[in-house]
Design an enzyme around this catalytic site. Structure first.
Site, PDB file in Angstrom:
ATOM      1  N   GLY A  44       0.815  -1.220   0.000  1.00  0.00           N
ATOM      2  CA  GLY A  44       0.000   0.000   0.000  1.00  0.00           C
ATOM      3  C   GLY A  44       0.842   1.261   0.000  1.00  0.00           C
ATOM      4  CB  CYS A  45       3.803   2.232   1.967  1.00  0.00           C
ATOM      5  SG  CYS A  45       2.983   2.003   3.573  1.00  0.00           S
ATOM      6  CB  THR A  46       5.037   0.401  -2.985  1.00  0.00           C
ATOM      7  OG1 THR A  46       5.995  -0.058  -2.021  1.00  0.00           O
ATOM      8  CG2 THR A  46       5.703   0.522  -4.341  1.00  0.00           C
ATOM      9  CB  ALA A  49       5.576   6.222  -2.397  1.00  0.00           C
TER      10      ALA A  49
END
Length: 154
Positions: A44-46, A49
Site C-alpha cells: 500500500g505504501c508503494t 508513493a
C-alpha cells in the site's frame, strides 16, 4: 486528532539525505501535502508513493510540495526512493514525535490483540501554515489524485 482550519503543528525532521526539513521552510512559499504511511516498501505504501511521484509535476504547478512520513530510518527511506525512483522527500520520524503531534500513531486491534500502529493519513497545509485538509484512515489507491484536486483549488 487535528481538524481543518487550525494551525498545523510545527515540525523538524530528517529526510532521506539526513537533512533537516521544517514546516517553517515552506511558510509563505508553498503549500505542503504531509502524508503519513506505515512502512517503506510495503504494497500500500508503494502504491501511494508511486502515485504521488506520478503527479509530482502537477503538485509543483500548484506550488505544493509532497512530503511522506513514516517511522523508518533515513537509510530505509533512501533505499525506498532509489528502488522506485520516487520524487518526494520522506521524513524519518524514528522517535514518533511527528506522528504523535499529528495524531496518526493510534491504538488498533487486530485478531483480538491491541497494539500501536500508524494510521495512514494526509494533511494539506496552506502557505500560511493552516490545515485545509485533515484526512485520517485513507486508502492508498487513487488518494494522490484526490489530494491533487483539493490542492488545485487553494
Amino acid at each position: 486528532m487535528l481538524e481543518k482550519h487550525q494551525q498545523a503543528p510545527q515540525f523538524s525532521s530528517k529526510n532521506q539525505f539526513n537533512e533537516s526539513v521544517n514546516l517553517s521552510d515552506y511558510l509563505g512559499k508553498n503549500n505542503v501535502v504531509l502524508y503519513f504511511y506505515p512502512k517503506d516498501d510495503t504494497p500500500g505504501c508503494t502504491i501511494e508513493a508511486n502515485q504521488f511521484t506520478q503527479l509530482a509535476g502537477e503538485f509543483a504547478k500548484a506550488d505544493t510540495v509532497v512530503i511522506g512520513v513514516s517511522k523508518d530510518s533515513c537509510a530505509s527511506h533512501a533505499d525506498f526512493i532509489n528502488k522506485f525512483d520516487l520524487k518526494l522527500d520522506l521524513l524519518a520520524d524514528v522517535d514518533g514525535e511527528l506522528c504523535e503531534s499529528y495524531g496518526v500513531w493510534q491504538e488498533r486491534e487486530k485478531n483480538g490483540v491491541k497494539s500501536m500502529a500508524m494510521l495512514r493519513s494526509t494533511f494539506i497545509i496552506d502557505k500560511q501554515g493552516v490545515l485545509v485538509e485533515a484526512a485520517y484512515g485513507v486508502t492508498p489507491e487513487g488518494h494522490a489524485q484526490e489530494i491533487l484536486e483539493k490542492v488545485k483549488i487553494l
